[in-house]
Design a protein around this motif. Structure first.
Motif, PDB file in Angstrom:
ATOM      1  N   GLU A  29       0.808  -1.217   0.000  1.00 34.50           N
ATOM      2  CA  GLU A  29       0.000   0.000   0.000  1.00 34.50           C
ATOM      3  C   GLU A  29       0.848   1.276   0.000  1.00 34.50           C
ATOM      4  N   ILE A  30       2.113   1.165   0.361  1.00 32.27           N
ATOM      5  CA  ILE A  30       2.986   2.342   0.229  1.00 32.27           C
ATOM      6  C   ILE A  30       3.923   2.162  -0.974  1.00 32.27           C
ATOM      7  N   ASP A  31       3.501   1.317  -1.904  1.00 35.37           N
ATOM      8  CA  ASP A  31       4.180   1.142  -3.194  1.00 35.37           C
ATOM      9  C   ASP A  31       5.612   0.635  -3.060  1.00 35.37           C
ATOM     10  N   ILE A  32       5.825  -0.284  -2.128  1.00 37.35           N
ATOM     11  CA  ILE A  32       7.133  -0.928  -2.010  1.00 37.35           C
ATOM     12  C   ILE A  32       6.956  -2.424  -2.256  1.00 37.35           C
ATOM     13  N   THR A  33       7.777  -2.938  -3.154  1.00 36.12           N
ATOM     14  CA  THR A  33       7.818  -4.377  -3.429  1.00 36.12           C
ATOM     15  C   THR A  33       9.187  -4.893  -3.015  1.00 36.12           C
ATOM     16  N   PRO A  34       9.260  -5.950  -2.222  1.00 41.12           N
ATOM     17  CA  PRO A  34      10.575  -6.460  -1.823  1.00 41.12           C
ATOM     18  C   PRO A  34      11.422  -6.848  -3.041  1.00 41.12           C
ATOM     19  N   ALA A  35      12.710  -6.548  -2.945  1.00 42.82           N
ATOM     20  CA  ALA A  35      13.657  -6.958  -3.984  1.00 42.82           C
ATOM     21  C   ALA A  35      14.159  -8.368  -3.735  1.00 42.82           C
ATOM     22  N   HIS A  36      13.945  -8.870  -2.520  1.00 40.33           N
ATOM     23  CA  HIS A  36      14.446 -10.194  -2.140  1.00 40.33           C
ATOM     24  C   HIS A  36      13.681 -10.613  -0.895  1.00 40.33           C
ATOM     25  N   TYR A  37      13.336 -11.886  -0.820  1.00 39.17           N
ATOM     26  CA  TYR A  37      12.721 -12.446   0.388  1.00 39.17           C
ATOM     27  C   TYR A  37      13.725 -13.386   1.057  1.00 39.17           C
ATOM     28  N   VAL A  38      13.787 -13.315   2.385  1.00 32.95           N
ATOM     29  CA  VAL A  38      14.547 -14.279   3.180  1.00 32.95           C
ATOM     30  C   VAL A  38      13.584 -14.830   4.212  1.00 32.95           C
ATOM     31  N   GLY A  39      13.417 -16.156   4.239  1.00 30.83           N
ATOM     32  CA  GLY A  39      12.388 -16.709   5.108  1.00 30.83           C
ATOM     33  C   GLY A  39      12.788 -17.990   5.806  1.00 30.83           C
ATOM     34  N   THR A  40      12.178 -18.187   6.951  1.00 29.20           N
ATOM     35  CA  THR A  40      12.356 -19.387   7.759  1.00 29.20           C
ATOM     36  C   THR A  40      11.007 -20.051   7.977  1.00 29.20           C
ATOM     37  N   SER A  41      10.969 -21.365   7.842  1.00 22.39           N
ATOM     38  CA  SER A  41       9.814 -22.176   8.196  1.00 22.39           C
ATOM     39  C   SER A  41       8.561 -21.685   7.450  1.00 22.39           C
ATOM     40  N   MET A  42       7.425 -21.517   8.147  1.00 21.94           N
ATOM     41  CA  MET A  42       6.211 -21.112   7.437  1.00 21.94           C
ATOM     42  C   MET A  42       6.313 -19.693   6.887  1.00 21.94           C
ATOM     43  N   GLY A  43       7.179 -18.872   7.459  1.00 20.50           N
ATOM     44  CA  GLY A  43       7.430 -17.565   6.864  1.00 20.50           C
ATOM     45  C   GLY A  43       8.030 -17.705   5.480  1.00 20.50           C
ATOM     46  N   ALA A  44       8.893 -18.720   5.289  1.00 16.20           N
ATOM     47  CA  ALA A  44       9.473 -18.975   3.973  1.00 16.20           C
ATOM     48  C   ALA A  44       8.400 -19.427   2.992  1.00 16.20           C
ATOM     49  N   VAL A  45       7.418 -20.189   3.469  1.00 15.77           N
ATOM     50  CA  VAL A  45       6.332 -20.644   2.596  1.00 15.77           C
ATOM     51  C   VAL A  45       5.507 -19.450   2.114  1.00 15.77           C
ATOM     52  N   GLU A 260      -4.948 -10.176   9.872  1.00 13.38           N
ATOM     53  CA  GLU A 260      -5.390  -8.818  10.219  1.00 13.38           C
ATOM     54  C   GLU A 260      -4.403  -8.141  11.169  1.00 13.38           C
ATOM     55  N   GLU A 261      -3.909  -8.884  12.144  1.00 14.18           N
ATOM     56  CA  GLU A 261      -2.956  -8.310  13.095  1.00 14.18           C
ATOM     57  C   GLU A 261      -1.638  -7.977  12.410  1.00 14.18           C
ATOM     58  N   GLY A 262      -1.218  -8.811  11.455  1.00 15.45           N
ATOM     59  CA  GLY A 262      -0.009  -8.508  10.696  1.00 15.45           C
ATOM     60  C   GLY A 262      -0.156  -7.227   9.901  1.00 15.45           C
ATOM     61  N   TYR A 263      -1.333  -7.026   9.316  1.00 19.44           N
ATOM     62  CA  TYR A 263      -1.590  -5.791   8.561  1.00 19.44           C
ATOM     63  C   TYR A 263      -1.565  -4.575   9.481  1.00 19.44           C
ATOM     64  N   ARG A 264      -2.233  -4.663  10.630  1.00 21.80           N
ATOM     65  CA  ARG A 264      -2.280  -3.531  11.564  1.00 21.80           C
ATOM     66  C   ARG A 264      -0.882  -3.186  12.079  1.00 21.80           C
ATOM     67  N   ALA A 265      -0.143  -4.217  12.491  1.00 19.72           N
ATOM     68  CA  ALA A 265       1.186  -3.964  13.054  1.00 19.72           C
ATOM     69  C   ALA A 265       2.129  -3.385  12.008  1.00 19.72           C
ATOM     70  N   ALA A 266       2.069  -3.912  10.781  1.00 18.49           N
ATOM     71  CA  ALA A 266       2.942  -3.403   9.722  1.00 18.49           C
ATOM     72  C   ALA A 266       2.558  -1.980   9.328  1.00 18.49           C
ATOM     73  N   SER A 267       1.272  -1.703   9.230  1.00 17.58           N
ATOM     74  CA  SER A 267       0.826  -0.351   8.882  1.00 17.58           C
ATOM     75  C   SER A 267       1.312   0.654   9.917  1.00 17.58           C
ATOM     76  N   ARG A 268       1.233   0.275  11.172  1.00 15.19           N
ATOM     77  CA  ARG A 268       1.665   1.163  12.258  1.00 15.19           C
ATOM     78  C   ARG A 268       3.161   1.459  12.151  1.00 15.19           C
ATOM     79  N   GLU A 269       3.985   0.418  11.945  1.00 19.80           N
ATOM     80  CA  GLU A 269       5.430   0.616  11.887  1.00 19.80           C
ATOM     81  C   GLU A 269       5.859   1.332  10.609  1.00 19.80           C
ATOM     82  N   LEU A 270       5.195   1.036   9.493  1.00 19.60           N
ATOM     83  CA  LEU A 270       5.528   1.720   8.242  1.00 19.60           C
ATOM     84  C   LEU A 270       5.156   3.197   8.304  1.00 19.60           C
TER      85      LEU A 270
END
Length: 279
Positions: A29-45, A260-270
């Motif tokens: 929503e702030i027009d940023i697309t990751p250039a690279h993902y680094v993930g562990t476990s279900m976050g990697a999925v 929903e909580e991930g969206y709220r927390a990320a919006s707040r920090e961004l």
């Protein structure tokens, strides 16, 4: 102005990893697309699903279609009690990963992805995909990253037995630092020293719950140490820490809540990051 190079770092967390889905939508929503993902476990999925080119609605539809039986089918060997090799079967989790992620090879991904796993014999942290072993079937890499000891049998990467990347890197910030980030967007949905107590205890024997509690403490302390190290590196980090509960690895009935909580927390920090004058 040169676009900033954002590396998205996704943690383990089981069902709680659904928070990454909402967090990525807030970033989009702030027009940023990751250039690279680094993930562990279900976050990697989750990272692999987005790196495959799926949209937020696509990933949301897929992740909310999963029920507990899709990832937590009891192994027949569990009847052996303490002599069992694992409590749960590998095949249902592997099939579910295949449902969530349309790509089958790392080179089919539209955005580079690095997945962590751990050699069960040596304890070595292994990197699969970008910056590591790329000629590994994607489902094999993701399953190995999710193969939490006691619950799942180890995955096979070549001649190595590999287990959950969270044994060494729940939130793999140090790994992400190798890919020249201008900014780190890190989502910590894994074990936490500050997580709320579970509303209800999971249906597992007391010894299994004790094992899970011990892993939670060790993994959470590991994350705190990695975050502290990163603070001294001089590269900006937006650290998203959704509210979560203890003992919620298999809380598939709470997936929408975690999105929903991930969206709220990320919006707040961004919002804090943007208001702080960052581009």
């Amino acid at each position: 102005m040169k676009p900033i190079r954002v590396i998205a770092v996704f943690s383990g967390g089981g069902a709680k990893a659904a928070a990454h889905v909402g967090a990525i939508e807030a970033l989009r929503e702030i027009d940023i697309t990751p250039a690279h993902y680094v993930g562990t476990s279900m976050g990697a999925v989750v990272a692999a699903a987005f790196a495959s080119g799926l949209s937020y609605p696509d990933v949301l539809k897929r992740i909310t279609s999963i029920d507990r039986g899709d990832v937590a089918a009891l192994s027949l060997g569990a009847l052996l009690g303490p002599f069992a090799s694992s409590l749960l079967q590998a095949a249902p989790l592997r099939r579910t990963i295949g449902r969530l992620v349309p790509a089958r090879q790392f080179d089919e991904l539209g955005v580079p992805l690095t997945v962590t796993t751990v050699d069960a014999q040596s304890g070595e942290l292994l990197l699969l995909g970008a910056g590591g072993r790329v000629h590994v079937p994607l489902v094999d890499a993701l399953y190995a990253s999710c193969a939490l000891p006691l619950y799942y049998p180890a995955g096979r990467i070549g001649d190595r037995a590999c287990i959950d990347g969270g044994m060494r890197a729940v939130l793999p910030l140090d790994v992400a630092g190798e890919f020249q980030p201008d900014m780190i967007f890190a989502v910590d949905a894994g074990p936490s020293l500050y997580a709320d107590p579970a509303e209800r205890e999971p249906v597992f024997p007391a010894l299994v719950r004790a094992h899970s509690a011990a892993l939670r403490i060790l993994m959470a302390a590991q994350v705190e140490q990695e975050v502290a190290r990163w603070r001294n590196r001089g590269v900006p980090m937006v650290l998203v820490r959704p509210q979560r509960q203890q003992q919620a690895t298999f809380a598939l009935d709470s997936v929408v809540t975690y999105v929903e909580e991930g969206y709220r927390a990320a919006s707040r920090e961004l919002d804090r990051w943007v208001r702080g004058g960052r581009p």
